[in-house]
Design a protein around this motif. Structure first.
Motif, short mmCIF file in Angstrom:
data_model
loop_
_atom_site.label_atom_id
_atom_site.label_comp_id
_atom_site.label_asym_id
_atom_site.label_seq_id
_atom_site.Cartn_x
_atom_site.Cartn_y
_atom_site.Cartn_z
N SER A 172 20.34 -18.24 7.54
CA SER A 172 21.24 -18.94 6.63
C SER A 172 20.51 -19.26 5.34
CB SER A 172 21.76 -20.22 7.27
OG SER A 172 22.36 -21.08 6.32
N THR A 193 21.45 -21.36 3.17
CA THR A 193 21.56 -22.81 3.01
C THR A 193 20.43 -23.53 3.72
OG1 THR A 193 23.98 -22.57 2.90
CG2 THR A 193 23.11 -24.78 3.28
N HIS A 234 17.55 -25.86 1.79
CA HIS A 234 17.35 -27.27 2.10
C HIS A 234 15.98 -27.54 2.71
CE1 HIS A 234 21.73 -27.67 1.51
NE2 HIS A 234 21.45 -28.94 1.27
N GLY A 283 24.06 -29.53 6.00
CA GLY A 283 24.81 -28.37 6.45
C GLY A 283 24.82 -28.11 7.93
N ILE A 315 28.68 -28.72 4.67
CA ILE A 315 28.00 -28.75 3.38
C ILE A 315 29.01 -28.89 2.25
CG2 ILE A 315 27.93 -26.21 3.32
CD1 ILE A 315 25.32 -28.68 1.89
N HIS A 350 25.24 -32.71 0.24
CA HIS A 350 24.00 -32.21 -0.35
C HIS A 350 23.18 -33.36 -0.94
CE1 HIS A 350 21.25 -29.59 -2.54
NE2 HIS A 350 21.57 -30.22 -3.64
N PRO A 371 25.08 -23.55 8.78
CA PRO A 371 25.95 -24.16 7.75
C PRO A 371 27.14 -23.32 7.34
CG PRO A 371 23.65 -24.54 7.21
CD PRO A 371 23.66 -23.61 8.40
N GLU A 372 26.95 -22.02 7.14
CA GLU A 372 28.07 -21.18 6.71
C GLU A 372 29.17 -21.13 7.76
OE1 GLU A 372 24.59 -20.26 4.31
OE2 GLU A 372 24.92 -20.40 6.47
N ARG A 399 31.05 -24.48 7.75
CA ARG A 399 32.01 -24.56 6.64
C ARG A 399 33.25 -23.71 6.96
NH1 ARG A 399 31.65 -26.36 1.46
NH2 ARG A 399 32.94 -25.33 -0.10
#
Length: 420
Positions: free
Chosen positions: A253, A255, A259, A299, A304, A309, A370-371, A374
């Motif tokens: 990921s 993200t 992070h 996330g 996220i 964030h 995270p993806e 979401r």
């Protein structure tokens, strides 16, 4: 970090891949890349149908990666390569701890989905590595396998016990079993033990060194402290190891990778603000707890958004302060700080309540990368809107159709009521 990774039946359809008729058209390269990124779900489903000999390596590599909230065996393989670049003895102990912890979870009859996702292996990874790191005997002291195996066997026991308590608040246990078992081992042996002596940890009463100043800072080493801080999650101070770990996060990921770097950088700046010794900053000791906290909030357990964030950045800075305080307190007892600051600060931020819809904490049963989190939130929101509109339509149909009645019928009813 979750003891029930599988999705509950009511939301199971949200995690299923779209049917062939609904799947969007994509080229072969994108489909091929999708097989190796994310959580490699198709690979996991194939492995579940194979024998235990094939399942165990997949569980071990996923367990190594789950230290960084990653459920991807290829990411775990990259991290293992980075560990061998740092120190083969540490890497060997980490793999042994992961294997023993995973096999113990099988023997204790723990949840098979959680075992397959590596959730019963990552604490064993850290236990095996850190027992070797804090050993005063150095590398290739084979008798160290005895406490490593024993403590790794206890990982699923402590994990299951803590999960039964934390599940009442729908909270993860993070690396609390690792912290408990490593501190227990170091406190039980100590620096003067004849068979398993530990590194002597001196009280850290003073942070600022007289020779450290702003003018003596080395900018290249400050930049390198960001990947080194990520590598210190596994007790490694090599920038090459940290770079491979970041590459493993990027494979799963982007993200998570972003992070991790953001949290490590936040810890580095917090160390400078608190006048920490430059050597501790350069070796990443101020970055690894903040990196884990930033990943968890940014996330993984929250969907996220720009609000979460910022919340992740605040949590990373708070975790750096927690690192300073915890390291001082633990050093008085001749114990390392381990990942206690990460566990305490992240649990605090997971317990906050907010009326802002964008700050949405996910149930543990649906937490993923995270993806995917979401995407799950978007699908859940769309299903709620469709259900709401369907309910409004049914209510409209159920209303009395007074306005649609003929005028003659209404006048007749009015006349009847006047006669009565």
């Amino acid at each position: 970090y979750i003891q029930s990774k599988y999705v509950c039946e009511s939301h199971h359809w949200l995690q299923q891949p779209p049917s062939q008729g609904e799947a969007p058209h994509c080229s072969f390269p994108f489909r091929a890349v999708g097989l190796f990124t994310g959580d490699m779900r198709r690979c996991g489903e194939w492995v579940k149908r194979q024998s235990l000999v094939i399942q165990l390596p997949d569980c071990v590599f996923r367990g190594v990666a789950q230290v960084m909230f990653v459920n991807n065996p290829l990411s775990g393989l990259l991290i293992v390569i980075g560990l061998f670049l740092q120190n083969p003895w540490w890497a060997l102990n980490g793999l042994l701890g992961t294997l023993v912890s995973t096999v113990s979870a099988f023997m204790l009859g723990q949840n098979r989905e959680a075992i397959s996702a590596g959730l019963y292996g990552y604490n064993g990874t850290l236990v095996g590595i850190l027992i070797a790191v804090f050993s005063a005997k150095g590398s290739w002291y084979w008798w160290l396998f005895l406490p490593n195996v024993f403590m790794s066997m206890l990982c699923p026991v402590v994990s299951s016990a803590l999960s039964s308590v934390a599940s009442k608040w729908d909270l993860p246990i993070f690396t609390l079993p690792f912290n408990i078992l490593v501190c227990l081992h170091i406190a039980a042996t100590g620096a003067a033990h004849p068979y398993f002596p530990e590194v002597d940890i001196q009280p850290n009463n003073h942070l600022h060194h007289l020779n450290d100043s702003i003018q003596s800072l080395t900018i290249p080493q400050l930049f390198l402290s960001v990947p080194v801080g990520v590598g210190q999650v596994y007790g490694c101070d090599s920038p090459w190891t940290g770079g491979l770990i970041l590459l493993a996060l990027l494979l799963c990921s982007p993200t998570l990778c972003f992070h991790a770097m953001l949290g490590s950088a936040a810890g580095m700046f917090a160390g400078l603000a608190l006048a920490a010794p430059h050597r501790d900053i350069y070796t990443g000791l101020w970055g690894y707890n903040s990196a884990l906290s930033c990943i968890a909030i940014g996330g993984v357990f929250y969907v996220i958004t720009w609000q979460t964030h910022l919340l992740a950045l605040i949590c990373a800075l708070f975790c750096a302060y927690m690192t300073s305080a915890t390291s001082k307190l633990m050093s008085v007892l001749a114990l390392p700080a381990c990942t206690w600051p990460f566990c305490l600060s992240t649990l605090i931020f997971l317990l906050i309540s907010s009326e802002i819809p964008a700050i949405c904490r996910l149930p543990l049963s649906v937490v993923s990368y995270p993806e995917e989190n979401r995407r799950y939130r978007r699908q859940l929101k769309a299903s709620e809107e469709a259900q709401h509109s369907q309910q409004n339509g049914s209510q409209e149909e159920a209303r009395p159709k007074e306005k649609g009645r003929p005028n003659v019928q209404l006048q007749a009813e009015k006349g009847c009521s006047e006669c009565v």
